[in-house]
Motif scaffolding. Structure first.
Motif, PDB file in Angstrom:
ATOM      1  N   VAL A  16      34.379  57.094 -40.219  1.00 48.08           N
ATOM      2  CA  VAL A  16      35.305  56.091 -40.734  1.00 48.08           C
ATOM      3  C   VAL A  16      35.304  54.923 -39.754  1.00 48.08           C
ATOM      4  CG1 VAL A  16      37.675  55.610 -41.421  1.00 48.08           C
ATOM      5  CG2 VAL A  16      36.704  57.890 -41.806  1.00 48.08           C
ATOM      6  N   ILE A  17      34.886  53.768 -40.215  1.00 49.82           N
ATOM      7  CA  ILE A  17      34.753  52.602 -39.343  1.00 49.82           C
ATOM      8  C   ILE A  17      36.073  51.855 -39.245  1.00 49.82           C
ATOM      9  CG2 ILE A  17      33.505  50.452 -38.921  1.00 49.82           C
ATOM     10  CD1 ILE A  17      31.822  52.986 -38.751  1.00 49.82           C
ATOM     11  N   ARG A  18      36.559  51.704 -38.000  1.00 42.84           N
ATOM     12  CA  ARG A  18      37.729  50.866 -37.718  1.00 42.84           C
ATOM     13  C   ARG A  18      37.374  49.927 -36.566  1.00 42.84           C
ATOM     14  NH1 ARG A  18      40.069  56.196 -38.259  1.00 42.84           N
ATOM     15  NH2 ARG A  18      40.990  56.439 -40.355  1.00 42.84           N
ATOM     16  N   ARG A  19      38.332  49.369 -35.905  1.00 48.45           N
ATOM     17  CA  ARG A  19      38.063  48.292 -34.943  1.00 48.45           C
ATOM     18  C   ARG A  19      37.457  48.752 -33.627  1.00 48.45           C
ATOM     19  NH1 ARG A  19      43.710  45.856 -34.255  1.00 48.45           N
ATOM     20  NH2 ARG A  19      42.699  44.968 -32.396  1.00 48.45           N
ATOM     21  N   ASP A  53      39.643  62.382 -36.509  1.00 46.98           N
ATOM     22  CA  ASP A  53      40.306  61.498 -37.475  1.00 46.98           C
ATOM     23  C   ASP A  53      41.602  62.096 -38.008  1.00 46.98           C
ATOM     24  OD1 ASP A  53      40.443  59.031 -38.755  1.00 46.98           O
ATOM     25  OD2 ASP A  53      39.583  59.813 -40.606  1.00 46.98           O
ATOM     26  N   GLU A  54      42.417  62.602 -37.090  1.00 42.89           N
ATOM     27  CA  GLU A  54      43.754  63.062 -37.465  1.00 42.89           C
ATOM     28  C   GLU A  54      44.775  61.936 -37.336  1.00 42.89           C
ATOM     29  OE1 GLU A  54      44.744  65.709 -38.826  1.00 42.89           O
ATOM     30  OE2 GLU A  54      42.939  66.938 -38.711  1.00 42.89           O
ATOM     31  N   VAL A  55      44.779  61.287 -36.171  1.00 41.92           N
ATOM     32  CA  VAL A  55      45.722  60.191 -35.923  1.00 41.92           C
ATOM     33  C   VAL A  55      44.984  58.965 -35.396  1.00 41.92           C
ATOM     34  CG1 VAL A  55      47.724  61.690 -35.551  1.00 41.92           C
ATOM     35  CG2 VAL A  55      46.214  61.153 -33.630  1.00 41.92           C
ATOM     36  N   ALA A  56      43.686  58.880 -35.677  1.00 48.18           N
ATOM     37  CA  ALA A  56      42.867  57.807 -35.118  1.00 48.18           C
ATOM     38  C   ALA A  56      43.327  56.426 -35.562  1.00 48.18           C
ATOM     39  CB  ALA A  56      41.403  58.015 -35.514  1.00 48.18           C
ATOM     40  N   ASP A  57      43.843  56.333 -36.765  1.00 46.37           N
ATOM     41  CA  ASP A  57      44.265  55.029 -37.279  1.00 46.37           C
ATOM     42  C   ASP A  57      45.555  54.536 -36.655  1.00 46.37           C
ATOM     43  OD1 ASP A  57      45.521  57.196 -38.586  1.00 46.37           O
ATOM     44  OD2 ASP A  57      46.132  55.899 -40.239  1.00 46.37           O
ATOM     45  N   LEU A  58      46.255  55.391 -35.904  1.00 44.49           N
ATOM     46  CA  LEU A  58      47.536  55.014 -35.297  1.00 44.49           C
ATOM     47  C   LEU A  58      47.380  54.489 -33.869  1.00 44.49           C
ATOM     48  CD1 LEU A  58      49.720  58.032 -36.505  1.00 44.49           C
ATOM     49  CD2 LEU A  58      49.385  55.798 -37.603  1.00 44.49           C
ATOM     50  N   ALA A  59      46.164  54.504 -33.339  1.00 39.07           N
ATOM     51  CA  ALA A  59      45.944  54.019 -31.974  1.00 39.07           C
ATOM     52  C   ALA A  59      46.198  52.518 -31.893  1.00 39.07           C
ATOM     53  CB  ALA A  59      44.513  54.334 -31.533  1.00 39.07           C
ATOM     54  N   GLU A  60      46.436  52.047 -30.665  1.00 44.68           N
ATOM     55  CA  GLU A  60      46.691  50.613 -30.443  1.00 44.68           C
ATOM     56  C   GLU A  60      45.571  49.769 -31.035  1.00 44.68           C
ATOM     57  OE1 GLU A  60      47.264  47.560 -26.633  1.00 44.68           O
ATOM     58  OE2 GLU A  60      47.431  49.739 -26.374  1.00 44.68           O
ATOM     59  N   VAL A  61      44.344  50.138 -30.745  1.00 43.45           N
ATOM     60  CA  VAL A  61      43.191  49.591 -31.453  1.00 43.45           C
ATOM     61  C   VAL A  61      42.708  50.716 -32.359  1.00 43.45           C
ATOM     62  CG1 VAL A  61      40.868  48.642 -31.270  1.00 43.45           C
ATOM     63  CG2 VAL A  61      42.578  48.118 -29.502  1.00 43.45           C
ATOM     64  N   PRO A  62      42.893  50.595 -33.670  1.00 46.10           N
ATOM     65  CA  PRO A  62      42.546  51.714 -34.559  1.00 46.10           C
ATOM     66  C   PRO A  62      41.138  52.239 -34.293  1.00 46.10           C
ATOM     67  CG  PRO A  62      43.701  50.014 -35.784  1.00 46.10           C
ATOM     68  CD  PRO A  62      43.449  49.441 -34.417  1.00 46.10           C
ATOM     69  N   LEU A  63      41.050  53.544 -34.184  1.00 50.78           N
ATOM     70  CA  LEU A  63      39.820  54.182 -33.737  1.00 50.78           C
ATOM     71  C   LEU A  63      38.867  54.476 -34.891  1.00 50.78           C
ATOM     72  CD1 LEU A  63      41.552  56.684 -31.327  1.00 50.78           C
ATOM     73  CD2 LEU A  63      39.773  55.080 -30.602  1.00 50.78           C
ATOM     74  N   SER A  64      37.631  54.034 -34.739  1.00 50.33           N
ATOM     75  CA  SER A  64      36.578  54.578 -35.588  1.00 50.33           C
ATOM     76  C   SER A  64      36.483  56.065 -35.266  1.00 50.33           C
ATOM     77  CB  SER A  64      35.240  53.894 -35.293  1.00 50.33           C
ATOM     78  OG  SER A  64      35.300  52.520 -35.639  1.00 50.33           O
ATOM     79  N   ALA A  65      36.208  56.879 -36.276  1.00 47.85           N
ATOM     80  CA  ALA A  65      36.293  58.321 -36.044  1.00 47.85           C
ATOM     81  C   ALA A  65      35.341  59.098 -36.928  1.00 47.85           C
ATOM     82  CB  ALA A  65      37.728  58.804 -36.288  1.00 47.85           C
ATOM     83  N   VAL A  66      34.846  60.195 -36.373  1.00 46.05           N
ATOM     84  CA  VAL A  66      34.116  61.185 -37.150  1.00 46.05           C
ATOM     85  C   VAL A  66      35.154  62.033 -37.881  1.00 46.05           C
ATOM     86  CG1 VAL A  66      32.497  63.102 -37.085  1.00 46.05           C
ATOM     87  CG2 VAL A  66      32.250  61.213 -35.457  1.00 46.05           C
TER      88      VAL A  66
END
Length: 366
Positions: free
Chosen positions: A355-358, A305-318
């Motif tokens: 952290v739950i994302r798409r 969860d360093e740049v997971a939210d910046l992915a094309e489909v925002p990444l759910s991440a530990v």
């Protein structure tokens, strides 16, 4: 609770020392009322005169203040010896991505205590660690916060024991021995990466996935713990086993994760835990180029969860609690410096959160 004093020295001196250590340890904090003289007499068996002389000593030192008719209280001004400005050495692999938040936590804790920080990095080259540590010792640091190499070396236990024998107190940060059991005498504060990986698999399984792959970079410090947590979850949940795949970092980047995507398809996985965010982002692109979608065809959870939210489909991440790890490690070291051998050994693991994302197909909490 005041323990019985030993027979060395005068009784009032022993009691004063015990009270002093309790104040330093935080048993009683600044401004807090101390037990009354009568309470201490009843608890310790000492005479009222002995207890009163112990308080007199602490008042003379400025550790305790008496308030007429109210009792004795911990002074707000710390005793002189506690105002020493300590210097703390910090050894990190680098200051990129994962470690800035760890370093921020360390710095804020030390600054609040009036301590200074001296930082060195070894750029993930274990052959440079000893020289870096020696430079910190030569600089006169009072204690060390170390994130050394603990995997992919011949004798991790021997290395840990060597570090614990350094001439100043040592707390390891985001490093610990794997499965060392009660023989482990290291002091450490780290993320529970096994727990984080376990929770990620459990989350994907709860979404209906039975074939959950683990895709990783080779030779990472946290890799063994993540692999252990993943395997534990797969076995406990009765999911399909053997869906593990690891590649060197260069291989992930050379073909933009095309090889990882092909392996994912060969494993017939419908979901994957991917270490770390960059690899998961590359994998997303390979999935899209392959005509599939995230999370429609393949659900993804990344690790870090360093740049997971910046992915094309925002990444759910530990998300390991990096800032809290740094802050808590610094707090433990400062307490060790104040209390010495009276301080209990700290072996702390903080469990990451998801952290739950798409990208996993779950609905993020509002």
């Amino acid at each position: 609770m005041i323990r019985d004093a030993d027979s060395k020295g005068l009784k009032f001196e022993a009691l004063a020392d015990e009270l002093r250590r309790g104040i330093r340890a935080g048993t009683w904090t600044a401004g807090e009322k101390l037990p009354t003289e009568q309470q201490l007499t009843d608890e310790t068996g000492y005479s009222l005169t002995t207890v009163r002389r112990a308080f007199d000593d602490l008042v003379a030192e400025g550790v305790v203040v008496r308030r007429q008719g109210a009792g004795s209280f911990v002074a707000h001004v710390r005793p002189r010896e506690e105002r020493v400005r300590r210097r703390i050495g910090v050894l990190l692999p680098d200051t990129q991505l994962y470690y800035p938040r760890v370093l921020q936590g360390i710095d804020e804790s030390l600054s609040a205590a009036g301590a200074t920080l001296q930082l060195v990095t070894y750029r993930y080259d274990w052959t440079k660690e000893d020289a870096a540590i020696e430079s910190l010792l030569d600089a006169g640091v009072d204690g060390l916060l170390l994130s050394p190499t603990m995997t992919e070396i011949d004798d991790p236990r021997g290395r840990a024991e060597e570090l614990m024998r350094l001439p100043v107190p040592v707390v390891m940060v985001e490093r610990s021995l794997m499965d060392a059991g009660p023989r482990d005498r290291t002091e450490h504060v780290c993320s529970d990466h096994r727990g984080g990986a376990y929770d990620a698999v459990q989350h994907l399984a709860a979404l209906g996935h039975e074939r959950i792959a683990l895709l990783m970079r080779e030779r990472t410090p946290t890799g063994p713990a993540i692999l252990s947590g993943y395997r534990h979850a797969i076995q406990e949940l009765g999911l399909a086993a053997g869906l593990e795949y690891a590649l060197p970092k260069s291989a992930w980047e050379a073909d933009s994760a095309q090889g990882a995507f092909e392996q994912l398809r060969a494993l017939e996985a419908t979901a994957a835990l991917v270490f770390g965010d960059r690899e998961a982002t590359l994998l997303q692109g390979a999935i899209r180029r392959g005509g599939l979608t995230v999370p429609g065809d393949i659900a993804l959870v990344s690790y870090d969860d360093e740049v997971a939210d910046l992915a094309e489909v925002p990444l759910s991440a530990v998300a390991p609690p990096k800032y809290r790890i740094g802050r808590m490690a610094a707090d433990v070291l400062l307490r060790r410096l104040i209390e010495g051998d009276d301080c209990p050994l700290h072996q702390i693991r903080l469990r990451p959160r998801i952290v739950i994302r798409r990208s996993c197909g779950a609905t993020a909490p509002e």
